[in-house]
Design a protein around this motif. Structure first.
Motif, PDB file in Angstrom:
ATOM      1  N   VAL A 246      34.369 -21.651 -38.363  1.00 45.47           N
ATOM      2  CA  VAL A 246      35.454 -21.690 -39.334  1.00 45.47           C
ATOM      3  C   VAL A 246      35.831 -23.146 -39.565  1.00 45.47           C
ATOM      4  O   VAL A 246      35.994 -23.912 -38.609  1.00 45.47           O
ATOM      5  CB  VAL A 246      36.680 -20.897 -38.834  1.00 45.47           C
ATOM      6  CG1 VAL A 246      37.837 -21.015 -39.810  1.00 45.47           C
ATOM      7  CG2 VAL A 246      36.296 -19.438 -38.630  1.00 45.47           C
ATOM      8  N   ALA A 247      35.979 -23.530 -40.835  1.00 44.03           N
ATOM      9  CA  ALA A 247      36.213 -24.933 -41.166  1.00 44.03           C
ATOM     10  C   ALA A 247      37.534 -25.446 -40.612  1.00 44.03           C
ATOM     11  O   ALA A 247      37.626 -26.569 -40.119  1.00 44.03           O
ATOM     12  CB  ALA A 247      36.166 -25.118 -42.685  1.00 44.03           C
ATOM     13  N   ARG A 248      38.580 -24.640 -40.695  1.00 40.31           N
ATOM     14  CA  ARG A 248      39.905 -25.068 -40.224  1.00 40.31           C
ATOM     15  C   ARG A 248      40.444 -23.999 -39.267  1.00 40.31           C
ATOM     16  O   ARG A 248      41.324 -23.208 -39.638  1.00 40.31           O
ATOM     17  CB  ARG A 248      40.853 -25.274 -41.403  1.00 40.31           C
ATOM     18  CG  ARG A 248      40.434 -26.412 -42.322  1.00 40.31           C
ATOM     19  CD  ARG A 248      41.359 -26.549 -43.497  1.00 40.31           C
ATOM     20  NE  ARG A 248      41.383 -25.345 -44.307  1.00 40.31           N
ATOM     21  CZ  ARG A 248      40.455 -25.032 -45.215  1.00 40.31           C
ATOM     22  NH1 ARG A 248      39.439 -25.840 -45.418  1.00 40.31           N
ATOM     23  NH2 ARG A 248      40.544 -23.914 -45.910  1.00 40.31           N
ATOM     24  N   PRO A 249      39.923 -23.959 -38.050  1.00 42.64           N
ATOM     25  CA  PRO A 249      40.346 -22.912 -37.109  1.00 42.64           C
ATOM     26  C   PRO A 249      41.782 -23.115 -36.648  1.00 42.64           C
ATOM     27  O   PRO A 249      42.301 -24.236 -36.633  1.00 42.64           O
ATOM     28  CB  PRO A 249      39.364 -23.076 -35.951  1.00 42.64           C
ATOM     29  CG  PRO A 249      39.005 -24.528 -35.982  1.00 42.64           C
ATOM     30  CD  PRO A 249      38.959 -24.892 -37.439  1.00 42.64           C
ATOM     31  N   ARG A 250      42.419 -22.019 -36.277  1.00 40.86           N
ATOM     32  CA  ARG A 250      43.713 -22.104 -35.615  1.00 40.86           C
ATOM     33  C   ARG A 250      43.461 -22.500 -34.166  1.00 40.86           C
ATOM     34  O   ARG A 250      42.792 -21.784 -33.424  1.00 40.86           O
ATOM     35  CB  ARG A 250      44.437 -20.764 -35.690  1.00 40.86           C
ATOM     36  CG  ARG A 250      44.889 -20.399 -37.097  1.00 40.86           C
ATOM     37  CD  ARG A 250      45.618 -19.074 -37.093  1.00 40.86           C
ATOM     38  NE  ARG A 250      46.184 -18.779 -38.393  1.00 40.86           N
ATOM     39  CZ  ARG A 250      46.103 -17.611 -39.006  1.00 40.86           C
ATOM     40  NH1 ARG A 250      45.473 -16.612 -38.426  1.00 40.86           N
ATOM     41  NH2 ARG A 250      46.657 -17.426 -40.184  1.00 40.86           N
ATOM     42  N   LEU A 251      44.015 -23.623 -33.760  1.00 44.23           N
ATOM     43  CA  LEU A 251      43.719 -24.158 -32.439  1.00 44.23           C
ATOM     44  C   LEU A 251      44.725 -23.678 -31.406  1.00 44.23           C
ATOM     45  O   LEU A 251      45.927 -23.632 -31.674  1.00 44.23           O
ATOM     46  CB  LEU A 251      43.716 -25.684 -32.484  1.00 44.23           C
ATOM     47  CG  LEU A 251      42.663 -26.335 -33.378  1.00 44.23           C
ATOM     48  CD1 LEU A 251      42.813 -27.846 -33.345  1.00 44.23           C
ATOM     49  CD2 LEU A 251      41.252 -25.924 -32.960  1.00 44.23           C
ATOM     50  N   PRO A 252      44.255 -23.345 -30.226  1.00 50.00           N
ATOM     51  CA  PRO A 252      45.170 -22.973 -29.134  1.00 50.00           C
ATOM     52  C   PRO A 252      45.769 -24.223 -28.504  1.00 50.00           C
ATOM     53  O   PRO A 252      45.339 -25.354 -28.775  1.00 50.00           O
ATOM     54  CB  PRO A 252      44.242 -22.256 -28.155  1.00 50.00           C
ATOM     55  CG  PRO A 252      42.923 -22.924 -28.363  1.00 50.00           C
ATOM     56  CD  PRO A 252      42.844 -23.251 -29.836  1.00 50.00           C
ATOM     57  N   VAL A 253      46.737 -24.023 -27.635  1.00 48.65           N
ATOM     58  CA  VAL A 253      47.274 -25.143 -26.870  1.00 48.65           C
ATOM     59  C   VAL A 253      46.251 -25.540 -25.817  1.00 48.65           C
ATOM     60  O   VAL A 253      45.364 -24.770 -25.455  1.00 48.65           O
ATOM     61  CB  VAL A 253      48.612 -24.760 -26.190  1.00 48.65           C
ATOM     62  CG1 VAL A 253      49.653 -24.374 -27.216  1.00 48.65           C
ATOM     63  CG2 VAL A 253      48.410 -23.613 -25.199  1.00 48.65           C
ATOM     64  N   GLY A 254      46.373 -26.773 -25.331  1.00 46.72           N
ATOM     65  CA  GLY A 254      45.494 -27.216 -24.267  1.00 46.72           C
ATOM     66  C   GLY A 254      44.185 -27.797 -24.777  1.00 46.72           C
ATOM     67  O   GLY A 254      43.999 -28.032 -25.974  1.00 46.72           O
ATOM     68  N   GLU A 255      43.276 -28.014 -23.844  1.00 44.14           N
ATOM     69  CA  GLU A 255      41.985 -28.611 -24.173  1.00 44.14           C
ATOM     70  C   GLU A 255      41.131 -27.642 -24.970  1.00 44.14           C
ATOM     71  O   GLU A 255      41.074 -26.447 -24.680  1.00 44.14           O
ATOM     72  CB  GLU A 255      41.257 -29.003 -22.884  1.00 44.14           C
ATOM     73  CG  GLU A 255      39.935 -29.726 -23.109  1.00 44.14           C
ATOM     74  CD  GLU A 255      39.254 -30.124 -21.819  1.00 44.14           C
ATOM     75  OE1 GLU A 255      38.057 -30.482 -21.882  1.00 44.14           O
ATOM     76  OE2 GLU A 255      39.905 -30.070 -20.747  1.00 44.14           O
ATOM     77  N   VAL A 256      40.462 -28.185 -25.995  1.00 40.51           N
ATOM     78  CA  VAL A 256      39.622 -27.367 -26.874  1.00 40.51           C
ATOM     79  C   VAL A 256      38.266 -28.032 -27.034  1.00 40.51           C
ATOM     80  O   VAL A 256      38.182 -29.249 -27.224  1.00 40.51           O
ATOM     81  CB  VAL A 256      40.274 -27.188 -28.271  1.00 40.51           C
ATOM     82  CG1 VAL A 256      39.352 -26.382 -29.187  1.00 40.51           C
ATOM     83  CG2 VAL A 256      41.636 -26.515 -28.150  1.00 40.51           C
ATOM     84  N   ARG A 257      37.211 -27.249 -26.953  1.00 38.30           N
ATOM     85  CA  ARG A 257      35.872 -27.728 -27.299  1.00 38.30           C
ATOM     86  C   ARG A 257      35.332 -26.860 -28.413  1.00 38.30           C
ATOM     87  O   ARG A 257      35.556 -25.652 -28.427  1.00 38.30           O
ATOM     88  CB  ARG A 257      34.928 -27.726 -26.079  1.00 38.30           C
ATOM     89  CG  ARG A 257      34.516 -26.344 -25.614  1.00 38.30           C
ATOM     90  CD  ARG A 257      33.500 -26.399 -24.479  1.00 38.30           C
ATOM     91  NE  ARG A 257      32.323 -27.167 -24.795  1.00 38.30           N
ATOM     92  CZ  ARG A 257      31.303 -26.730 -25.516  1.00 38.30           C
ATOM     93  NH1 ARG A 257      31.337 -25.492 -26.029  1.00 38.30           N
ATOM     94  NH2 ARG A 257      30.252 -27.484 -25.744  1.00 38.30           N
TER      95      ARG A 257
END
Length: 247
Positions: free
Chosen positions: A36-47
């Motif tokens: 997805v081009a603009r994902p909804r990001l969770p809190v914390g570290e993301v890869r």
């Protein structure tokens, strides 16, 4: 507490779990496929992005001191779930599947269950539908390319060709409202809905709107998953993850 929890995410449940574990002081890494081009990001570290297959995931688990994995991917993300099961077994990493319950037809529903998108396209033809709302995502739309029916394709990002000969694309993402779904079906004179059995509340209003309008729904069954411990709610997944890290 030692070690970290890897959440294979991309769903609302995955984001809620990341927030829950962060609040409990657990180190969390959320992994998103990057489709997805603009994902909804969770809190914390993301890869973002793949691990390089099952062996790559196993290596990542070893190198990053992962104490537990929660597979909270979409019910149709079959490949990553298979990789997670194999990699977790190879590394001895505890694995839990967090999966929302599927949908169940109720009184007044007119549903046809199918196994894949090719069968869904055949069901559309068999129903002699004229105007179809397709909400199965942007991947696999080639299955509908030969349809004679006009298709309203709703997805988050622009889909790739081939697409149905007669179509319109609507770029949108849930959660959706019942009033909005009623208006969409009415405005476009939809007489059949195609969806995957994603489950959950974010996209369920279309099913109620279809029921009210007497519209047939073609539902694609979930693909088979590896056999693993599974829970259906975030609270139980969080409790399990805390126990793995603190134990």
């Amino acid at each position: 507490m030692s070690g970290r929890v890897l959440i294979l995410g991309g769903t609302a449940e995955a984001r809620a779990l990341a927030a829950e574990l962060q609040g409990a002081g657990i180190a969390v890494v959320s992994s998103l496929a990057g489709r997805v081009a603009r994902p909804r990001l969770p809190v914390g570290e993301v890869r973002i992005g793949g691990f390089g297959g099952t062996e790559g995931l196993a290596t990542w688990l070893r190198e990053h001191a992962v104490a537990a994995v929660v597979d909270a991917t979409h019910p149709f993300a079959q490949r990553i779930s298979a990789s997670a099961a194999t990699a977790a077994a190879a590394t001895g990493t505890p694995l839990l599947r967090l999966e929302r319950p599927g949908w169940t037809a109720g009184s007044g529903d007119h549903w046809t269950w199918v196994d894949d998108l090719d069968e869904a396209a055949r069901a559309v033809n068999a129903a002699a539908a004229r105007r179809v709302l397709v909400t199965s995502g942007r991947q696999g739309l080639a299955a509908f390319a030969a349809l004679d029916a006009w298709c309203l394709i709703r997805c988050v990002d622009p889909p790739d060709a081939p697409l149905p000969r007669a179509h319109q694309v609507v770029l949108d993402r849930g959660p959706y409202t019942l009033a909005g779904e009623r208006a969409l079906l009415r405005e476009h004179e939809v007489d059949l809905l195609v969806t995957k059995d994603s489950g959950g509340d974010h996209t369920a209003p279309k099913l109620q709107a279809a029921r009210e309008a007497g519209i047939e729904v073609v539902v694609v069954r979930r693909p088979p998953r590896p056999v693993t411990s599974t829970v259906a709610d975030v609270a139980r997944a969080a409790a399990w993850a805390v126990a793995q890290v603190s134990g």
